[in-house]
Scaffold this motif. Structure first.
Motif, mmCIF file in Angstrom:
data_model
loop_
_atom_site.group_PDB
_atom_site.id
_atom_site.type_symbol
_atom_site.label_atom_id
_atom_site.label_comp_id
_atom_site.label_asym_id
_atom_site.label_seq_id
_atom_site.Cartn_x
_atom_site.Cartn_y
_atom_site.Cartn_z
ATOM 1 N N ARG A 79 4.696 0.065 -3.717
ATOM 2 C CA ARG A 79 4.331 -1.353 -3.671
ATOM 3 C C ARG A 79 5.217 -2.103 -2.701
ATOM 4 O O ARG A 79 4.766 -2.940 -1.956
ATOM 5 C CB ARG A 79 4.504 -1.986 -5.062
ATOM 6 N N PRO A 83 3.331 -1.725 2.345
ATOM 7 C CA PRO A 83 2.919 -2.713 3.353
ATOM 8 C C PRO A 83 3.934 -2.856 4.487
ATOM 9 O O PRO A 83 3.563 -3.102 5.626
ATOM 10 C CB PRO A 83 2.862 -4.023 2.561
ATOM 11 N N ARG A 84 5.232 -2.672 4.182
ATOM 12 C CA ARG A 84 6.259 -2.818 5.212
ATOM 13 C C ARG A 84 6.260 -1.656 6.194
ATOM 14 O O ARG A 84 6.761 -1.788 7.310
ATOM 15 C CB ARG A 84 7.635 -2.944 4.556
ATOM 16 N N ILE A 86 3.889 -0.600 7.762
ATOM 17 C CA ILE A 86 3.028 -0.946 8.884
ATOM 18 C C ILE A 86 3.839 -1.526 10.038
ATOM 19 O O ILE A 86 3.555 -1.263 11.194
ATOM 20 C CB ILE A 86 1.905 -1.906 8.422
ATOM 21 N N TYR A 87 4.915 -2.262 9.709
ATOM 22 C CA TYR A 87 5.736 -2.836 10.761
ATOM 23 C C TYR A 87 6.817 -1.879 11.237
ATOM 24 O O TYR A 87 7.087 -1.788 12.426
ATOM 25 C CB TYR A 87 6.394 -4.127 10.264
ATOM 26 N N ALA A 93 2.233 4.847 8.855
ATOM 27 C CA ALA A 93 1.450 4.007 7.955
ATOM 28 C C ALA A 93 -0.037 4.172 8.229
ATOM 29 O O ALA A 93 -0.842 4.284 7.307
ATOM 30 C CB ALA A 93 1.856 2.539 8.109
ATOM 31 N N TRP A 108 -2.452 1.857 -1.846
ATOM 32 C CA TRP A 108 -1.498 0.763 -2.044
ATOM 33 C C TRP A 108 -2.117 -0.375 -2.842
ATOM 34 O O TRP A 108 -3.322 -0.597 -2.796
ATOM 35 C CB TRP A 108 -1.031 0.229 -0.703
ATOM 36 N N ASN A 109 -1.260 -1.136 -3.453
ATOM 37 C CA ASN A 109 -1.638 -2.391 -4.129
ATOM 38 C C ASN A 109 -2.727 -2.223 -5.168
ATOM 39 O O ASN A 109 -3.581 -3.075 -5.313
ATOM 40 C CB ASN A 109 -2.098 -3.430 -3.097
#
Ligand SMILES: [Zn+2]
Length: 110
Positions: A79, A83-84, A86-87, A93, A108-109
């Motif tokens: 969680r 998402p992080r 991706i950066y 990712a 995810w999520n």
């Protein structure tokens, strides 16, 4: 023999746990005891995954090889770090996402 997907998942999971540990437990280098145990556990599960290269993303796996406690921990890590990724690690990712789509789900999520 470990295949490409398993190796990639190993790298992803390691990066995610490092990211999580740094943010949540304030470790600068390496991992705290808890997180290194979690990483060891996750890598061991991956290595013994009966699906091998055809493995679905873990969140959608029908086997649920993680124990309840470890599963909660790895979900917290994903969680936070999912998402992080991706950066920080866009290629990994995206590959993870494409694996997710192949198994018709996003891990995810959830
Ligand atoms: Zn930690």
């Amino acid at each position: 023999m470990l295949g490409k997907r398993i190796l990639r998942e190993r790298t992803s999971i390691e990066k995610m746990i490092v990211m999580y540990c740094k943010a949540k437990h304030g470790t600068n280098t390496g991992l705290c005891d808890d997180c290194s145990y979690l990483l060891g556990y996750a890598l061991q599960r991956l290595q013994h995954c009966i699906f091998g290269e055809a493995k679905p993303v873990c969140a959608k796996c029908p086997i649920h090889c993680y124990s309840k406690v470890m599963k909660d921990k790895i979900i917290a890590v994903m969680r936070y770090a999912g998402p992080r990724m991706i950066y920080k690690h866009p290629i990994l990712a995206l590959l993870h996402l494409s694996d997710s789509f192949k198994s018709k789900s996003i891990s995810w999520n959830k």
